[in-house]
Design a protein around this motif. Structure first.
Motif, mmCIF file in Angstrom:
data_model
loop_
_atom_site.group_PDB
_atom_site.id
_atom_site.type_symbol
_atom_site.label_atom_id
_atom_site.label_comp_id
_atom_site.label_asym_id
_atom_site.label_seq_id
_atom_site.Cartn_x
_atom_site.Cartn_y
_atom_site.Cartn_z
ATOM 1 N N PHE A 30 0.828 -1.207 0.000
ATOM 2 C CA PHE A 30 0.000 0.000 0.000
ATOM 3 C C PHE A 30 0.867 1.264 0.000
ATOM 4 N N SER A 58 -1.085 4.792 -1.333
ATOM 5 C CA SER A 58 -2.304 4.936 -0.535
ATOM 6 C C SER A 58 -2.032 5.807 0.686
ATOM 7 N N GLN A 114 -7.107 3.808 -2.656
ATOM 8 C CA GLN A 114 -6.867 3.635 -1.231
ATOM 9 C C GLN A 114 -7.135 2.177 -0.853
ATOM 10 N N MET A 121 -10.250 1.801 -5.824
ATOM 11 C CA MET A 121 -9.869 1.367 -4.477
ATOM 12 C C MET A 121 -9.524 -0.109 -4.536
#
Length: 315
Positions: free
Chosen positions: A50, A55, A110, A137
């Protein structure tokens, strides 16, 4: 932060390392205060992935299966290393909804971590909403892949009910995401998160889903550097296609432009305004599905939000 001690998955806290910051810029994985040596695991791989895709947040309504991720976050906070902000939320719909709002503004994927099967379904309507709104996402939930028959820790009998999900939860999620898959091994986990994020941001943008089994989160990880997110490409129609559309507009008796998302692209509103003014075509923004401002509401060519049979062109 959720409790990172012993979870109901049978995994215990791995202790606090006393070696401080590691030379690799990751949480130290040396010998702990208890004398126990620990290695990076799938939870560290998730956080590193991530980070690599950029993110800012992990929006989560989790179950205890995500304990390795919590532990990785705690170690990173302890060592002063970068990681996404973790939001522990009260319901799956809240988590997905907040990721949707943030994604509408930033256009960047995200992380969304949900509880197993029922939690994934609790969030499904919001995920489908994100699909309709074109919001990128990476949604993930964690299940069991061995049900205690493997060589690692026994995840517990609560997972047996998931055997009734034919094909696995990624098949359950497939109809309401752009792409769904299962992570088969910790070695491919970071790469699959990166690939999932790339799918999410490619036009038309939308949510993607990964099933990350608990066993994969507990497995040792070799800390290979995750790949960065590849830049989003642009799509330009061929000149002959543009000419064909202009010909259709020129021949139309009552043309109208219906837009929902033109304003999300940089310069989109200005370009649409110039185009509508040049050809004197009215613009409609559907009130129930428009996700941003696409055309000036006070403009004489703005024709409201309904294209019904009673609509008449402006003169």
């Amino acid at each position: 932060m959720p409790n990172t001690g012993r979870s109901d998955t049978g995994r215990s806290d791995t202790g606090r390392s006393n070696t401080g910051r590691s030379n690799t810029g990751r949480p130290s994985t040396g010998r702990s205060n208890t004398g126990e040596s620990r290695r990076a695991d799938g939870g560290d791989a998730v956080i590193s992935a991530f980070n690599a895709i950029g993110s800012d947040f992990i929006f989560s309504s989790p179950g205890s299966e995500w304990a390795p991720v919590w532990e990785s976050l705690a170690r990173r906070h302890r060592d002063g290393l970068p990681c996404p902000k973790y939001l522990d939320l009260t319901h799956e719909t809240v988590a997905v909804g907040m990721a949707t709002g943030y994604g509408l503004v930033t256009r960047r994927p995200q992380g969304v971590l949900l509880h197993a099967g029922p939690g994934l379904l609790q969030g499904s309507m919001a995920v489908h909403g994100a699909l309709l709104a074109g919001v990128p996402m990476v949604v993930a939930s964690s299940e069991s892949s061995t049900y205690g028959d493997g060589g690692g820790p026994d995840p517990g009998g609560q997972w047996y009910r998931n055997l009734s999900v034919v094909g696995g939860p990624h098949q359950m999620a497939q109809p309401w995401v752009k792409w769904a898959n299962q992570v088969g091994d910790v070695s491919v986990l970071p790469g699959m998160v990166t690939r999932a994020a790339e799918f999410a941001v490619r036009a038309p943008a939308g949510p993607v889903y990964l099933n990350v089994p608990l066993e994969v989160l507990l497995d040792p990880w070799d800390e290979r550097e995750p790949k960065q997110l590849a830049p989003r490409g642009t799509t330009v129609s061929a000149p002959e296609d543009i000419e064909a559309v202009l010909g259709l507009l020129a021949d139309a008796e009552n043309p109208v432009i219906v837009t929902e998302t033109a304003g999300r692209e940089a310069g989109g509103t200005a370009a649409l305004t110039d185009f509508a003014e040049t050809l004197q075509i009215p613009v409609i923004e559907p009130g129930g599905s428009t996700v941003c401002t696409n055309f000036p509401r006070t403009h004489t060519l703005h024709a409201g939000g309904d294209i019904g049979p009673t609509w008449t062109p402006r003169t």
